[in-house]
Write a protein that holds these residues in place. Sequence first.
Motif, short mmCIF file in Angstrom:
data_model
loop_
_atom_site.label_atom_id
_atom_site.label_comp_id
_atom_site.label_asym_id
_atom_site.label_seq_id
_atom_site.Cartn_x
_atom_site.Cartn_y
_atom_site.Cartn_z
N ALA A 99 31.62 83.42 45.50
CA ALA A 99 31.94 83.67 44.09
C ALA A 99 31.52 85.08 43.67
O ALA A 99 32.25 85.76 42.93
CB ALA A 99 31.24 82.62 43.21
N LEU A 100 30.35 85.52 44.13
CA LEU A 100 29.91 86.88 43.79
C LEU A 100 30.84 87.93 44.41
O LEU A 100 31.14 88.96 43.79
CB LEU A 100 28.47 87.09 44.29
CG LEU A 100 27.39 86.29 43.54
CD1 LEU A 100 26.04 86.50 44.20
CD2 LEU A 100 27.33 86.72 42.07
N TRP A 101 31.29 87.66 45.62
CA TRP A 101 32.24 88.58 46.26
C TRP A 101 33.51 88.70 45.42
O TRP A 101 34.02 89.80 45.17
CB TRP A 101 32.57 88.06 47.65
CG TRP A 101 33.80 88.67 48.28
CD1 TRP A 101 33.86 89.85 48.94
CD2 TRP A 101 35.12 88.11 48.28
NE1 TRP A 101 35.15 90.10 49.37
CE2 TRP A 101 35.95 89.03 48.98
CE3 TRP A 101 35.69 86.96 47.78
CZ2 TRP A 101 37.30 88.81 49.17
CZ3 TRP A 101 37.04 86.74 47.98
CH2 TRP A 101 37.84 87.65 48.66
N ALA A 102 34.03 87.57 44.95
CA ALA A 102 35.24 87.61 44.14
C ALA A 102 34.99 88.33 42.81
O ALA A 102 35.84 89.11 42.34
CB ALA A 102 35.73 86.17 43.87
N SER A 103 33.82 88.10 42.21
CA SER A 103 33.51 88.75 40.93
C SER A 103 33.39 90.26 41.09
O SER A 103 33.90 91.04 40.26
CB SER A 103 32.20 88.17 40.36
OG SER A 103 32.30 86.77 40.18
N VAL A 104 32.72 90.68 42.15
CA VAL A 104 32.55 92.12 42.37
C VAL A 104 33.90 92.80 42.59
O VAL A 104 34.18 93.87 42.01
CB VAL A 104 31.61 92.36 43.56
CG1 VAL A 104 31.65 93.82 44.00
CG2 VAL A 104 30.19 91.96 43.20
N LEU A 105 34.77 92.21 43.41
CA LEU A 105 36.08 92.82 43.64
C LEU A 105 36.92 92.81 42.37
O LEU A 105 37.68 93.77 42.12
CB LEU A 105 36.81 92.07 44.75
CG LEU A 105 36.22 92.20 46.17
CD1 LEU A 105 37.14 91.52 47.18
CD2 LEU A 105 36.03 93.67 46.54
N ALA A 106 36.80 91.74 41.55
CA ALA A 106 37.56 91.70 40.31
C ALA A 106 37.10 92.79 39.35
O ALA A 106 37.92 93.47 38.71
CB ALA A 106 37.43 90.32 39.66
N LEU A 107 35.78 92.98 39.25
CA LEU A 107 35.26 94.03 38.36
C LEU A 107 35.66 95.41 38.87
O LEU A 107 36.02 96.30 38.07
CB LEU A 107 33.74 93.91 38.27
CG LEU A 107 33.21 92.66 37.55
CD1 LEU A 107 31.69 92.61 37.65
CD2 LEU A 107 33.64 92.67 36.08
N ALA A 108 35.60 95.61 40.17
CA ALA A 108 35.98 96.92 40.72
C ALA A 108 37.46 97.20 40.49
O ALA A 108 37.85 98.33 40.16
CB ALA A 108 35.66 96.97 42.21
N SER A 109 38.32 96.18 40.62
CA SER A 109 39.75 96.37 40.39
C SER A 109 40.05 96.66 38.92
O SER A 109 41.02 97.35 38.60
CB SER A 109 40.52 95.12 40.83
OG SER A 109 40.32 94.87 42.21
N ALA A 110 39.18 96.14 38.01
CA ALA A 110 39.39 96.36 36.58
C ALA A 110 38.83 97.71 36.12
O ALA A 110 38.94 98.04 34.94
CB ALA A 110 38.74 95.24 35.78
N GLY A 111 38.21 98.48 37.01
CA GLY A 111 37.69 99.78 36.64
C GLY A 111 36.30 99.76 36.08
O GLY A 111 35.82 100.77 35.54
N VAL A 112 35.59 98.64 36.20
CA VAL A 112 34.22 98.56 35.69
C VAL A 112 33.30 99.28 36.67
O VAL A 112 33.42 99.13 37.89
CB VAL A 112 33.80 97.08 35.52
CG1 VAL A 112 32.36 96.99 35.04
CG2 VAL A 112 34.74 96.38 34.54
N ALA A 113 32.38 100.04 36.12
CA ALA A 113 31.44 100.80 36.95
C ALA A 113 30.40 99.85 37.54
O ALA A 113 29.62 99.23 36.81
CB ALA A 113 30.76 101.89 36.12
N ILE A 114 30.38 99.74 38.84
CA ILE A 114 29.41 98.89 39.53
C ILE A 114 28.81 99.70 40.66
O ILE A 114 29.40 100.68 41.13
CB ILE A 114 30.06 97.61 40.09
CG1 ILE A 114 31.20 97.97 41.05
CG2 ILE A 114 30.57 96.71 38.97
CD1 ILE A 114 31.79 96.76 41.75
N PRO A 115 27.61 99.34 41.14
CA PRO A 115 27.01 100.09 42.26
C PRO A 115 27.93 100.07 43.48
O PRO A 115 28.53 99.05 43.82
CB PRO A 115 25.71 99.32 42.53
CG PRO A 115 25.37 98.66 41.23
CD PRO A 115 26.69 98.32 40.61
N LEU A 116 28.04 101.20 44.14
CA LEU A 116 28.95 101.33 45.28
C LEU A 116 28.55 100.47 46.47
O LEU A 116 29.38 100.17 47.34
CB LEU A 116 29.02 102.80 45.71
CG LEU A 116 29.60 103.78 44.68
CD1 LEU A 116 29.55 105.21 45.24
CD2 LEU A 116 31.03 103.40 44.34
N VAL A 117 27.29 100.06 46.52
CA VAL A 117 26.83 99.29 47.66
C VAL A 117 27.29 97.83 47.59
O VAL A 117 27.33 97.14 48.61
CB VAL A 117 25.29 99.37 47.75
CG1 VAL A 117 24.63 98.57 46.62
CG2 VAL A 117 24.79 98.87 49.10
#
Length: 673
Positions: free
Chosen positions: A21-39
């Motif tokens: 679930a966290l993997w899906a959330s991180v990819l969804a946020l990254a695809s939406a342009g939300v700034a998240i840590p690159l790691v």
Amino acid sequence: MVRGSGRGLGRLLVAAVIIHALWASVLALASAGVAIPLVLPPFFEALRPFAWSTLLLWMLRARAEAKPVRLATALAATIATSQCVSMLLDLGPQLQYGTGLLAAILTLLCVEQVYRNTVETARWAVKFLCLALFAVFVFEGVLYTDALLFGRFEYGWWAARGYANALIAPLVAISAARMPDWRLEMRLSRKVVFHSATLLASGIFLLAVSAIGYGLRFAGGAWGSVAQLVVLFTAAVSLLALIASGKLRARIKVLLNKHFFSYRYDYRNEWLKLTDLIAQPTQADDPQGTLAQRSLRGLAELVDSPASRLWLRNDAGSWVDSARRNLPELEPIASDEALPQFMADQNWIVDVHEWRAHPGRYDGLRLPAWLTQDAQAWLMVPLVLHDQMIGFVQLQQPATPIVLDWEVRDVLKTAGRQVAGYLAVQDTVEKLVQARQFDSFNRMSAFVVHDLKNLVAQLSLLLKNAARHRDNPEFQQDMLETVENVLERMQGLLRQLRVGTRPIEQAAPVHLVPALQAAIAAKRGHRIEPSLHIDPTVEAVEVVAHRDRLERVVGHLIQNALEATPAGGSVQVNALCERDTARVEVTDTGRGMSREFIETKLFRPFSSTKEHGMGIGAFESREYIRELGGSLAVRSAEGTGTTFTLTLPVHRRADSPRSSTEHASSNALSSAA
């Protein structure tokens, strides 16, 4: 709170699902342009297949050798680390895609090994998990293979990736429900669930009202906006009124507690314990071991009540204090008392404390003084069976107060129904035994009356002959002996009437010939004199019987033969012995009986062809002979007469001639040998 059980598979499943679930959330946020840590994206991209591989390898531990499993786990960790490092350090797309493909292939191998090493009977539990992971990581393998060929991810495959992963959730849930090692316990705050459910229901209600108002606004013309506001205002007031309703809140709490939380009682154990307790055999010398006492104990232990009392309805309709524990005995309650009538009508458990605090909840119920004056009185539990209250139980307040919620009420009602069933069965059995005693008494009375009828007939015949032979000394002596015999037999019948159907004395060896002679002598004076023929084989024979009853049986057969034989006919009694069986035949030349009559009516109780007959003589005779181990048979035909054959086992004494002969013969054979 969620926690696993067993060997830790539940925890690993939860961890894998959370990582997914966290993997899906991180990819969804990254695809939406939300700034998240690159790691985060490369970390979860590598961790996701490793989590599922670890779960599968852990499942293999119980089915395969430990060393290959440890090596496979180390390989999965190495691939995950390589994939994460290659993405973080940007070591080139080919290395990133290659490690991703290796991770997908390793996971597929683990899926294949888990399914193959699972026994047939257990595959129904893991097949949906294997199907879900197989589909997802085949998709991953195709995705990374395409990327290796063309140096980039295909947009269509990448866009469909999230949907493909979301679709496997129901399959994983099915396997989680089927696997015993994956059963999870969820502990939630009841207040949180209650408030969340209330907010959810309120939101659904407001959405529905808003939709109605929206429709009124566009369909109502000039008054549409006014109608919308009125509907919204009415809905808001109604919602507030419902939320403020204590009764509604209580019902919502009961609904949530019943369907979303663990129960206070282990119902299986409580049911088994109560059943074992009340099903124990009753000890006659133990007043505390009666069914009523055991039932009180079982109900009281459910709520830790230190004292209790059982009221049961008697035949007069009153309620009787039938059993008690640590309480004094009370007088019976009238059938029209308000308390039992209220419980019978409402099927309610009466909480005395609640009645004192809120009497209005019980519709003005008036409790008896003995209950209101008892400060420790707590509950009155009805015992209901098939919508009929057969009793009720008083329970005293336990030392540690117990909240009387829906669960306590339900368990007491259920236990009360079970106790009521056992008490009703006991009452039915007691009534059945009593009915059988009356039936036995009535049957025995019929036999006694039948014997009295024969004695009266004998006295009537004696009185009829007295007019002609009153001056005959022999007749006078015979008359005195007959009257004395009749008196003894009548006294015996009266004693038997007092003690039951069984004779007072025990069966004993009886000489057969004197009994037959006495039975024939009692029939002297008839127009036909019965004759007796004694075979030499039966002269010293004894049978185990009651002398008077055996005479009555033979006398009954002779009497029937005399009544069925016309003047000029004959009635003959023959006695002989064959090996270990004595046989008595009563033969007449009367009108006889049809085969149908013999099979359907002769031995049927209370069926008689005589004008003043009772129809139980033949039945009583046959039953008594059977009781002695013998038999009574009949052979007859219309117009040719009847023969009754009575057979009885011969009684052999230890010093009888036959026994001595057999003993001598056996000694002679032993000597010859």
